[in-house]
Design a protein around this motif. Structure first.
Motif, PDB file in Angstrom:
ATOM      1  N   LEU A 149      24.444  47.621  -2.915  1.00 53.64           N
ATOM      2  CA  LEU A 149      25.185  46.198  -3.007  1.00 53.64           C
ATOM      3  C   LEU A 149      26.468  46.678  -3.448  1.00 53.64           C
ATOM      4  N   ALA A 150      26.927  48.276  -3.442  1.00 57.18           N
ATOM      5  CA  ALA A 150      28.415  48.313  -3.507  1.00 57.18           C
ATOM      6  C   ALA A 150      29.015  48.548  -1.642  1.00 57.18           C
ATOM      7  N   ASP A 151      28.884  48.864  -1.218  1.00 59.44           N
ATOM      8  CA  ASP A 151      29.334  48.281   0.086  1.00 59.44           C
ATOM      9  C   ASP A 151      29.719  47.144   0.614  1.00 59.44           C
ATOM     10  N   ASP A 152      28.853  46.162  -0.100  1.00 61.68           N
ATOM     11  CA  ASP A 152      28.872  44.241   0.218  1.00 61.68           C
ATOM     12  C   ASP A 152      29.659  44.017  -1.191  1.00 61.68           C
ATOM     13  N   PHE A 153      29.395  44.784  -2.113  1.00 55.86           N
ATOM     14  CA  PHE A 153      31.340  44.340  -3.068  1.00 55.86           C
ATOM     15  C   PHE A 153      31.904  43.352  -3.211  1.00 55.86           C
ATOM     16  N   ILE A 154      33.048  43.546  -1.993  1.00 58.98           N
ATOM     17  CA  ILE A 154      33.304  42.731  -1.729  1.00 58.98           C
ATOM     18  C   ILE A 154      33.199  43.150   0.239  1.00 58.98           C
ATOM     19  N   THR A 155      34.147  41.737   0.395  1.00 60.50           N
ATOM     20  CA  THR A 155      34.302  41.811   2.336  1.00 60.50           C
ATOM     21  C   THR A 155      35.868  42.071   2.885  1.00 60.50           C
ATOM     22  N   ARG A 156      35.649  42.324   3.394  1.00 64.77           N
ATOM     23  CA  ARG A 156      37.018  43.245   4.639  1.00 64.77           C
ATOM     24  C   ARG A 156      38.072  41.823   4.400  1.00 64.77           C
ATOM     25  N   MET A 157      37.393  40.714   4.211  1.00 61.04           N
ATOM     26  CA  MET A 157      38.272  39.177   4.206  1.00 61.04           C
ATOM     27  C   MET A 157      38.676  39.210   2.848  1.00 61.04           C
ATOM     28  N   GLU A 158      37.935  39.512   1.594  1.00 63.37           N
ATOM     29  CA  GLU A 158      38.410  39.077   0.201  1.00 63.37           C
ATOM     30  C   GLU A 158      39.616  40.252  -0.025  1.00 63.37           C
ATOM     31  N   TYR A 159      38.940  41.676   0.473  1.00 61.99           N
ATOM     32  CA  TYR A 159      39.906  42.460   0.323  1.00 61.99           C
ATOM     33  C   TYR A 159      41.112  42.035   0.807  1.00 61.99           C
ATOM     34  N   ALA A 160      41.147  41.398   1.962  1.00 62.99           N
ATOM     35  CA  ALA A 160      42.515  41.059   2.505  1.00 62.99           C
ATOM     36  C   ALA A 160      43.193  40.710   2.077  1.00 62.99           C
ATOM     37  N   GLU A 161      42.628  39.008   1.429  1.00 59.05           N
ATOM     38  CA  GLU A 161      43.203  38.343   0.835  1.00 59.05           C
ATOM     39  C   GLU A 161      43.745  38.394  -1.140  1.00 59.05           C
ATOM     40  N   LEU A 162      43.007  39.850  -1.202  1.00 57.85           N
ATOM     41  CA  LEU A 162      43.660  40.383  -2.209  1.00 57.85           C
ATOM     42  C   LEU A 162      44.886  40.603  -2.206  1.00 57.85           C
ATOM     43  N   LEU A 163      45.348  41.726  -0.993  1.00 54.86           N
ATOM     44  CA  LEU A 163      46.155  42.424  -0.647  1.00 54.86           C
ATOM     45  C   LEU A 163      47.195  41.295  -0.018  1.00 54.86           C
ATOM     46  N   TYR A 164      47.286  40.343   0.000  1.00 58.20           N
ATOM     47  CA  TYR A 164      48.070  39.531   0.495  1.00 58.20           C
ATOM     48  C   TYR A 164      48.372  38.633  -0.757  1.00 58.20           C
ATOM     49  N   LEU A 165      48.126  38.933  -1.797  1.00 56.90           N
ATOM     50  CA  LEU A 165      48.297  37.707  -2.943  1.00 56.90           C
ATOM     51  C   LEU A 165      48.978  38.311  -4.092  1.00 56.90           C
ATOM     52  N   ASN A 166      48.371  40.232  -3.777  1.00 53.65           N
ATOM     53  CA  ASN A 166      48.786  41.484  -4.822  1.00 53.65           C
ATOM     54  C   ASN A 166      49.166  42.922  -3.533  1.00 53.65           C
ATOM     55  N   PRO A 167      50.345  43.125  -2.928  1.00 49.43           N
ATOM     56  CA  PRO A 167      50.369  43.755  -2.268  1.00 49.43           C
ATOM     57  C   PRO A 167      51.283  44.609  -2.593  1.00 49.43           C
ATOM     58  N   ARG A 168      51.022  45.413  -4.068  1.00 48.54           N
ATOM     59  CA  ARG A 168      51.455  46.899  -4.580  1.00 48.54           C
ATOM     60  C   ARG A 168      52.966  46.028  -4.898  1.00 48.54           C
ATOM     61  N   GLY A 169      53.571  44.769  -5.557  1.00 46.70           N
ATOM     62  CA  GLY A 169      54.573  43.998  -5.144  1.00 46.70           C
ATOM     63  C   GLY A 169      54.314  43.020  -5.326  1.00 46.70           C
ATOM     64  N   ILE A 170      55.771  41.726  -5.365  1.00 49.56           N
ATOM     65  CA  ILE A 170      55.816  40.184  -4.927  1.00 49.56           C
ATOM     66  C   ILE A 170      54.600  40.199  -4.118  1.00 49.56           C
ATOM     67  N   GLY A 171      53.850  38.918  -4.323  1.00 45.40           N
ATOM     68  CA  GLY A 171      52.702  38.828  -3.303  1.00 45.40           C
ATOM     69  C   GLY A 171      53.714  37.957  -2.353  1.00 45.40           C
ATOM     70  N   CYS A 172      52.540  38.109  -1.056  1.00 39.35           N
ATOM     71  CA  CYS A 172      53.369  37.337   0.104  1.00 39.35           C
ATOM     72  C   CYS A 172      53.174  36.076  -0.097  1.00 39.35           C
ATOM     73  N   ASP A 173      51.962  35.442  -1.020  1.00 38.82           N
ATOM     74  CA  ASP A 173      51.882  33.729  -0.653  1.00 38.82           C
ATOM     75  C   ASP A 173      53.211  33.004  -1.879  1.00 38.82           C
ATOM     76  N   LYS A 174      53.832  34.449  -1.728  1.00 38.48           N
ATOM     77  CA  LYS A 174      55.197  33.745  -2.864  1.00 38.48           C
ATOM     78  C   LYS A 174      55.915  32.707  -2.010  1.00 38.48           C
ATOM     79  N   CYS A 175      56.414  33.581  -0.995  1.00 43.27           N
ATOM     80  CA  CYS A 175      57.368  33.110   0.271  1.00 43.27           C
ATOM     81  C   CYS A 175      56.398  32.320   1.239  1.00 43.27           C
ATOM     82  N   HIS A 176      55.782  33.137   1.139  1.00 45.75           N
ATOM     83  CA  HIS A 176      55.326  32.999   3.388  1.00 45.75           C
ATOM     84  C   HIS A 176      53.778  31.802   2.995  1.00 45.75           C
ATOM     85  N   GLY A 177      53.857  31.294   0.985  1.00 45.19           N
ATOM     86  CA  GLY A 177      52.278  30.531   1.506  1.00 45.19           C
ATOM     87  C   GLY A 177      51.282  30.511   1.073  1.00 45.19           C
ATOM     88  N   ASN A 178      50.080  29.562   0.166  1.00 43.07           N
ATOM     89  CA  ASN A 178      49.269  30.438   1.084  1.00 43.07           C
ATOM     90  C   ASN A 178      48.393  31.140   1.780  1.00 43.07           C
TER      91      ASN A 178
END
Ligand code: HEC
Length: 108
Positions: free
Chosen positions: A15-44
């Motif tokens: 289960l741990a292997d599939d805990f989050i998919t690559r895309m889910e991980y990438a989305e989390l990064l987009y929303l929270n890239p250790r700083g202000i989220g990309c979405d805040k300026c570039h949109g969802n």
């Protein structure tokens, strides 16, 4: 008892292997890239948006974050390494930038 423990360990590691998919991980990064989220300026959807509009010398001006869903990988990496105006500088690893690139270019 030992068999059950072994089975549980096996199941949880599968289960741990599939805990989050690559895309889910990438989305989390987009929303929270250790700083202000990309979405805040570039949109969802990474299609860009108007960050602010203001009046300058009687004219209405707009501060725009450009769309980033249709950009070459080279330009994407270059922009992140070397933002030009109001975009913050992030300290992202190559892998993180790869994930972000995959995410923004897969937006419908
Ligand atoms: C505070 C607003 C803001 C945030 C947050 C932000 N950007 Fe930007 N981004 C901009 C603006 C404005 C530009 C236009 C040029 C510049 O300022 O560098 C830009 C430019 C870009 C470009 C270049 C676009 C082109 O056509 O050359 C890319 C790629 C990009 N941003 C990706 C990202 C990613 C990925 C994130 C999150 C890690 C992010 N941006 C976060 C405002 C922002």
């Amino acid at each position: 008892m030992r068999l059950i423990f072994a089975l549980l360990t096996l199941i949880s590691s599968l289960l741990a292997d599939d805990f989050i998919t690559r895309m889910e991980y990438a989305e989390l990064l987009y929303l929270n890239p250790r700083g202000i989220g990309c979405d805040k300026c570039h949109g969802n959807d990474a299609k860009g948006k108007v960050i602010a509009s203001f009046r300058q010398k009687g004219e209405i001006r707009k501060l725009i974050a450009p769309p980033i869903s249709n950009i070459t990988k080279a330009n994407f990496f270059k922009a992140l390494d070397n933002p030009k105006t109001v975009m913050p500088k992030y300290s992202l690893t190559n892998e993180e930038m790869e994930s972000l690139y995959e995410y923004v270019t897969k937006q419908p």
